[in-house]
Structures are given as structure tokens and as C-alpha cells.
Write a protein that holds these residues in place. Structure first.
Motif, mmCIF file in Angstrom:
data_model
loop_
_atom_site.group_PDB
_atom_site.id
_atom_site.type_symbol
_atom_site.label_atom_id
_atom_site.label_comp_id
_atom_site.label_asym_id
_atom_site.label_seq_id
_atom_site.Cartn_x
_atom_site.Cartn_y
_atom_site.Cartn_z
ATOM 1 N N THR A 1 0.838 -1.209 0.000
ATOM 2 C CA THR A 1 0.000 0.000 0.000
ATOM 3 C C THR A 1 0.866 1.249 0.000
ATOM 4 O OG1 THR A 1 -1.871 -1.086 1.080
ATOM 5 C CG2 THR A 1 -1.718 1.297 1.314
ATOM 6 N N ILE B 1 -12.633 -6.400 -11.746
ATOM 7 C CA ILE B 1 -13.340 -6.078 -10.509
ATOM 8 C C ILE B 1 -13.613 -7.332 -9.693
ATOM 9 C CG2 ILE B 1 -15.513 -5.220 -9.523
ATOM 10 C CD1 ILE B 1 -15.699 -3.195 -11.650
ATOM 11 N N TYR C 1 -15.482 -6.516 1.707
ATOM 12 C CA TYR C 1 -14.750 -5.368 1.198
ATOM 13 C C TYR C 1 -15.624 -4.594 0.202
ATOM 14 C CZ TYR C 1 -10.341 -7.443 2.876
ATOM 15 O OH TYR C 1 -9.327 -7.961 3.645
ATOM 16 N N TYR D 1 -13.438 -3.706 -5.611
ATOM 17 C CA TYR D 1 -12.084 -3.218 -5.874
ATOM 18 C C TYR D 1 -11.526 -3.945 -7.083
ATOM 19 C CZ TYR D 1 -10.375 -7.504 -3.605
ATOM 20 O OH TYR D 1 -10.128 -8.823 -3.284
ATOM 21 N N TYR E 1 -3.908 -2.478 -12.838
ATOM 22 C CA TYR E 1 -5.061 -1.596 -13.061
ATOM 23 C C TYR E 1 -4.570 -0.289 -13.666
ATOM 24 C CZ TYR E 1 -3.711 -0.043 -8.297
ATOM 25 O OH TYR E 1 -3.039 0.371 -7.184
ATOM 26 N N ASP F 1 -4.680 -3.440 -3.071
ATOM 27 C CA ASP F 1 -5.727 -3.187 -4.065
ATOM 28 C C ASP F 1 -7.048 -2.806 -3.407
ATOM 29 O OD1 ASP F 1 -5.988 -5.767 -3.052
ATOM 30 O OD2 ASP F 1 -5.800 -6.756 -4.999
ATOM 31 N N VAL F 2 -7.341 -3.409 -2.253
ATOM 32 C CA VAL F 2 -8.557 -3.038 -1.520
ATOM 33 C C VAL F 2 -8.476 -1.579 -1.076
ATOM 34 C CG1 VAL F 2 -9.961 -3.504 0.526
ATOM 35 C CG2 VAL F 2 -8.954 -5.407 -0.740
ATOM 36 N N THR G 1 -7.994 0.935 -4.745
ATOM 37 C CA THR G 1 -9.093 0.907 -5.719
ATOM 38 C C THR G 1 -10.448 0.621 -5.081
ATOM 39 O OG1 THR G 1 -8.893 -1.467 -6.225
ATOM 40 C CG2 THR G 1 -7.440 0.042 -7.414
ATOM 41 N N GLY G 2 -10.445 0.242 -3.790
ATOM 42 C CA GLY G 2 -11.697 0.013 -3.090
ATOM 43 C C GLY G 2 -12.044 1.151 -2.167
ATOM 44 N N SER H 1 -11.093 4.835 -3.727
ATOM 45 C CA SER H 1 -11.952 5.149 -4.878
ATOM 46 C C SER H 1 -13.398 5.382 -4.436
ATOM 47 C CB SER H 1 -11.892 4.025 -5.915
ATOM 48 O OG SER H 1 -12.532 2.850 -5.446
ATOM 49 N N LYS H 2 -13.838 4.658 -3.426
ATOM 50 C CA LYS H 2 -15.189 4.866 -2.899
ATOM 51 C C LYS H 2 -15.320 6.262 -2.301
ATOM 52 C CE LYS H 2 -18.598 2.767 0.223
ATOM 53 N NZ LYS H 2 -18.842 1.662 1.183
ATOM 54 N N LEU I 1 -15.631 2.150 -10.673
ATOM 55 C CA LEU I 1 -14.739 1.131 -11.228
ATOM 56 C C LEU I 1 -15.303 0.612 -12.543
ATOM 57 C CD1 LEU I 1 -13.938 -0.970 -8.022
ATOM 58 C CD2 LEU I 1 -12.804 1.095 -8.856
#
Length: 663
Positions: free
Chosen positions: A468, A521, A547, A550, A556, A580-581, A584-585, A588-589, A595
Motif C-alpha cells: 500500500t 473487478i 470489502y 475493488y 489496473y 488493491d482493496v 481501488t476500493g 476510490s469509494k 470502477l
């Protein structure tokens, strides 16, 4: 005259010194408190100035319940079950009544069950609760606001009720949450076989747990609530057993112990310690989510995080004689015994089964480790190794290849294949530092950087659980140096084979070039609770069951505007080490980025038939030789024509030559 002036001067100096010392002590004592000027995050409902005197909330003499069953503890019971339930959890209470909480005589012993609730501000919900109480007569509703941070009050009220009304009619008390499955027969058998009916506090024992200082955690504990470094040993609040004499001791101790919002720590840790009660461990009380196995639940005492449908399903299966016989005789595990379960599932050796369970942590991210991004990522700190003329040219795609410091062969394979220099694309390898700081490895890295000018080495330890940090560093570099030079940013691992031609074609033909976050995804993914897994996540780090959606972290792609958004929101999000969680999870949320799923990004292993899948952009789990051979097949056009029956037998293990498998 001079002597008087000297005395006055000396007294002034002494006074100023004493004043300075007193002020220093005052500052030290008030550090972190609200009136000190320092920021402090309080626990909801229990701020610094809220009284934590238990007697202020729980009256020792009067019956205070808003709803009270007509025959509470009137009859003798071997076991009293108090289910701590939320006001709106009608389905959970119904499932328990219909299943494991249904029987009133088990193995010849009387069992009684009641649901303990707090109050709700919803009048319609309150009306439904009163109707439920009238119908079933098993609801107790005490006068406090029902919330997670008031669970301690709920359990103190439970102890008060048992001490006041059940001391002469009940032997044991089981405190259980309403998302638990209880296997009643093994529990009753264990209690029946005890030599004594006193001095028992039993559950899943947790030792030497430390207060969590992450303010985003539901288990956050500020210094004003608990000033010590380690909690006393306690049992998980999901479900624990006690004899009635212990319930009385704990209640008396609670009246003298300042309220602490984490219920299990308070009742079975702090109050038990004050009362001189030692909690005992029993591994068959479980609180972690496990893969569903009805044969396992046949032996356990409790299982956590069960939905109402899970409770009904499991109870029905355990009542099915065919299922229990199948578990006992046809599973290939001798009788699926308790010993087998403890050794193979719970990982507890029988001779040590009463030993303490230490909370499991993810390597590098213990309970007291800061998860604030600002403590690790600085825009002013220069990378350890930085390429010359980084992001000086305008191109379509910037590819960051996440590589470990010692993966020289992987980087060489990529440079010789899909990472060769080309128009419209730039490739850079992003690395961290060697934990052991091996001098020869660092020298080799510097030589590699001088030769290829494509190495970026940031100042963090290169490890799986720091991926991360690697991705946030990538976003930082893009934001600071590249946002005006590239349309897209790609994150790729060094065990990926990239069909760069297909990918560029995809990007060039896109009609929408902003707000893009593209990849494979994953939806509905659950955290791994098995501490042996590389993806293990303890509940205190991520308490939710699923989760957010993501993208697979192997590869990605994002547009430049999304990279900037994710970078900024990463600083507002506590670090989560599953890269990645997190990127992109979670981020991004928060950034409100949608996504985009594209199945040409393949993330699964054993997909090395590049000829058969030559339309795809990404192939994962490729070693250096696989990358080189896959490149030969595609670039040298060694693949058979599409539709040929031979195409499935051309794979990256063939070293670039034709291999036909005769089946």
C-alpha cells in the motif's frame, strides 16, 4: 542595603523556578486533554467530561426495566441465557427462538432464555418491541440508549438482574450476542460434568491486548478512557459463561469501576481483575469467522457472525441424523473429534488448550502502529534512487512496475519483452528498501539504475504488507511530476505478462478519457480471518464482513485525474495493508470514482496459454521465463491461426517451440 537586594533577587529566582516547575507539571498532566488546547478524539457517547460512574446509570436497588417479563427467574434453571440484542434485530431473535434457543430442557437440565435490549428513539420500532414482548414474554428492555458504545451498560444491567433475581434459582449464566450460533448440547454436557458449580468465568481468552489508538477503529480507546499500555486478560464478548456467584462478584466490582466502553474488556477484564476472578480459556468458544462446515459446528460451543438464515440452516442440519452420521463416519477425520478440531482447525494443542490466546496481528501493522499516511509519505522527501529526466516527455501511458529490490531477473525479462522502449509509453520500476540493508544488493541496484535509468527506490521497507505504501508513493510521484505529461497511469506487478499492443489500442480507442479506473473487478470479497493466510486481516483492522468492490492489484489503469483524486483521498484514509482493496476500493469509494470492469485483465493463475488468450491484455503469475516465452509466442507470431485445434496446446512452458500434448 545590598544584602537585601541580593535576598530579594534570590527569592525572585527561586519563585520563578518553582513557578516554571509547576507549570511544566500542569502541561504534562493536561497533555491530550480537551482543555489543554491539544486535539483529542473522544469516544461517541463517552467524551472526556461525561461521568463514568457506574452508579450514575445503573441504580443498585430499584427495578428500572422499561419492559420486564412476568416470570423472570421464578423457576429453577440450570442455565440462564441472556441474549444481548439490538432493538431492530427482530429476525435474529426469531431465528434464535425457533432454533438453538427453543428447548427448555436439555440433557435433563432446565434452561431459560431472555433477550436484553436498550431503548430506541424510534416510536414505531418501540411499539413493535412491545408487541413482541406481549407475544413471547422474553424481552427485557432497560433504560439506556442502545448503541455499540453502550454495550457495557447492557452487560452491567445483566449482572444486576442476575444478582438481584436469579442468585437462588440459577447455577450458570451464558451471555451471548444475537449473531451467534450456540450448540447447546455440548455446552450443557460440559457444565454438567464440572465438579463444582461455582468460580467459573469461561470463554475465548485474549491476552496482553493493547488499546487501539486508530481513531477510525470501532475499538478505539483514548488515553482518558484507559491510560495503561495493556488490557488485563479478558474473554471475547461474543459469548462467555459464568457461574452465578461470579456474576454477583462482577456486579459488585462494576459498581466501583469507572465505565469503559469496550464491554468484554470491562466486564471480564477490568471488573474480573478487581473481583479477583480469573477468566479461563476454552477454544470451543469461537469469535472468528470460519469456512462454513456443519461438521465443525457440531463440536464447537459457539460460532460468530451468523445471519438469521445461517442460524436456521445450521440448526436444521445438526438435527438431521443423516448429516451427523456423515460427519462422524464418512469425513475421513476420526470421529471429527474435539481433539481433531483443536489440533487442525483451531490450531490448539490439547495439553495447552487453557493457555492464553494472543491477538494475532498482521506483520508490520500491529495495534499500536500508526496508520496515518502522513507518518510514512512525505512530498518533500526525495526517493533513495530517482531516474534522470523523470516525466519530462508527454506521452499517453506511464507504467509503474511494482518490483521488489531483489527481483533482478524479473526486471530483466520485462525490459527484454513487453517493457521495451516504445512511443507513447514510459516504463519505470518502483521499489522499496531492503529490510536487512545488504550493501551488495544496494550497490547492484545502483548499477542497474545507472545502466537503465528506470529505477525508483522509495524510503520504506519493501515487503508484501507495505505494498500500500508503494502504491501511495506511486500516486505521489505521478501527482508531483507527471500529471501534465501523461493521460493514463498503469500499476503493474513484476509477475505480470502485459500485451502492451492490445492495451494501447484499448486506450487510444476510448471515447471517455477522464474518471477512468479500469481493471478486473472483485465484488463481494470477504476478508481472510485465517491468521496463516498472506491476506489475513484481523477484525480490529477491518471489522466489516465484505470489502467494497475493488480491482485486482496485479494490474489496473487510471486516468490522470483519478490518480490525483486517489492520492488526496489516501491521506484521509487510515492505511489498510491489502493494497488493491485500499487504493481501488476504499480510496476510490471516498473519491466517488466508478470502477470499470474489463475481463481482458486476467488475475487468475494457470492461465499461461497466451495463444488461446491472445486477445487479453494481462496474464498474471508469470515468472521471468514465462514472460520471455510468452513474448516469443506473440511477437514472433508462433501461435496457430485462431480456431485451430492446436491453439490450446501452445503455452509459455514450451520455451518458444511447438509443443503438442498427446492426450
Amino acid at each position: 542595603m545590598k544584602s537585601k537586594r541580593k535576598i530579594f533577587l534570590y527569592m525572585t529566582i527561586v519563585f520563578m523556578f518553582v513557578f516554571y516547575v509547576l507549570m511544566s507539571l500542569q502541561i504534562s498532566n493536561t497533555e491530550g486533554e480537551p482543555n489543554s488546547g491539544h486535539n483529542i478524539v473522544s469516544v461517541e457517547g463517552w467524551d472526556y467530561n461525561t461521568t463514568r460512574d457506574t452508579t450514575h446509570y445503573v441504580l443498585n436497588t430499584n427495578l428500572s426495566a422499561h419492559i420486564w417479563p412476568e416470570h423472570f427467574c421464578d423457576l429453577n434453571s440450570f442455565l440462564l441465557i441472556m441474549v444481548c440484542s439490538g432493538p431492530s434485530n427482530f429476525e435474529a431473535r426469531s431465528a434464535i427462538r425457533d432454533t438453538w434457543g427453543h428447548e427448555r430442557i436439555i440433557l435433563g437440565n432446565n434452561v431459560s432464555l431472555f433477550f436484553l435490549l436498550g431503548e430506541t428513539g424510534n416510536s414505531s420500532l418501540q411499539y413493535d418491541i412491545m408487541l413482541e414482548s406481549d407475544r413471547f414474554g422474553d424481552i427485557i428492555q432497560e433504560r439506556f440508549l442502545d448503541s455499540y458504545n453502550n454495550l457495557t451498560l447492557k452487560s452491567v444491567f445483566m449482572l444486576k438482574l442476575v444478582s438481584s433475581y436469579c442468585a437462588n434459582s440459577t447455577k450458570y449464566l451464558l451471555k451471548i450476542d444475537d449473531d451467534m450460533f450456540v450448540n447447546m448440547i455440548p455446552v450443557l454436557r460440559m457444565l454438567r460434568d464440572r465438579n463444582s458449580t461455582t468460580d467459573l468465568l469461561m470463554g475465548k481468552l485474549i491476552c496482553r491486548a493493547r488499546p487501539i489508538k486508530d481513531t477510525s477503529s470501532k475499538w478505539y480507546s483514548p488515553h482518558y478512557m484507559y491510560p495503561h499500555q495493556v488490557y488485563p486478560n479478558y474473554v471475547s464478548g461474543t459469548g462467555y459463561l459464568m457461574s452465578v456467584d461470579v456474576a454477583e462478584k462482577l456486579y459488585k466490582a462494576a459498581l466501583k469501576t469507572p465505565i469503559f466502553h469496550l464491554e468484554d474488556v470491562y466486564i471480564t477484564g477490568l471488573c474480573a481483575k478487581r473481583a479477583g476472578v480469573k477468566p479461563k480459556n476454552n477454544p470451543l468458544f469461537t469469535y472468528q469467522t470460519m469456512n462454513y462446515d456443519v461438521c465443525l459446528y457440531m463440536r464447537l460451543y459457539t460460532a460468530h457472525r451468523f445471519t438469521p438464515s445461517d442460524i436456521r440452516k445450521t440448526y436444521t442440519l445438526l438435527k438431521d441424523g443423516n448429516v451427523t452420521r456423515e460427519c462422524t463416519y464418512h469425513r475421513g477425520r476420526p470421529n471429527f473429534s474435539v481433539n481433531w478440531i483443536m489440533n487442525n482447525i483451531l490450531k490448539v494443542n490439547k495439553p495447552n488448550k487453557n493457555k492464553c490466546e494472543f491477538p494475532t496481528e498482521a506483520e508490520g501493522w500491529g495495534r499500536n502502529v500508526s496508520r496515518n499516511v502522513k507518518d510514512y509519505i512525505s512530498e518533500t522527501a526525495e526517493p533513495h534512487i530517482m531516474p534522470k529526466n523523470f516525466c519530462n516527455e508527454k506521452r499517453i501511458l506511464l507504467v509503474f512496475i511494482h518490483s521488489k529490490f531483489d527481483k533482478f531477473d524479473a526486471r530483466r525479462a520485462i525490459r527484454e519483452t513487453w517493457g521495451q522502449k516504445r512511443d507513447n509509453v514510459s516504463f519505470y520500476f518502483l521499489l522499496g528498501e531492503d529490510k536487512n540493508r545488504q550493501h551488495e544488493v544496494q550497490l547492484k541496484l545502483k548499477d542497474e539504475s545507472e545502466k537503465y535509468n528506470d529505477i525508483i527506490q522509495e524510503r520504506f521497507i519493501d515487503s508484501y504488507n507495505n505494498l500500500t505504501l508503494k502504491s501511495i508513493s506511486m500516486l505521489k510521484l505521478f501527482y508531483l511530476h507527471c500529471v501534465d505529461s501523461y493521460q493514463y497511469l498503469a500499476k503493474i506487478d513484476d509477475d505480470v505478462f502485459l500485451n502492451i499492443a492490445n492495451l494501447l489500442e484499448e486506450l487510444k480507442n476510448r471515447s471517455i478519457t477522464t474518471n477512468v479506473l479500469l481493471g478486473h473487478i472483485y465484488n463481494g470479497t470477504k476478508p481472510f480471518r485465517d491468521s496463516t493466510s498472506k491476506w489475513f486481516v484481523p477484525y480490529e483492522v477491518y471489522p466489516d464482513d465484505i470489502y467494497p468492490p475493488y480491482l485486482c492489484g496485479a494490474t489496473y489503469i487510471m486516468s490522470a485525474d483519478v490518480a490525483v483524486k486517489l492520492y488526496h483521498f489516501a491521506f484521509e484514509t487510515p492505511i489498510f495493508y491489502i493494497e488493491d482493496v485500499f487504493i481501488t476500493g476504499m480510496c476510490s469509494k471516498k473519491a466517488n470514482v466508478t470502477l470499470e470492469d474489463n475481463r481482458n485483465f486476467n488475475c487468475y493463475p494457470a492461465k499461461k496459454y497466451v495463444c488461446f488468450n491472445k486477445h487479453k491484455y494481462v496474464y498474471h503469475y508469470f515468472g521471468p521465463k514465462d514472460i520471455i516465452n510468452g513474448h516469443r509466442l506473440l511477437i514472433d507470431k508462433m501461435c496457430p491461426a485462431s480456431g485451430s485445434w492446436l491453439i490450446s496446446f501452445y503455452n509459455v512452458s514450451c520455451c518458444g517451440s511447438i509443443v503438442v500434448l498427446i492426450l
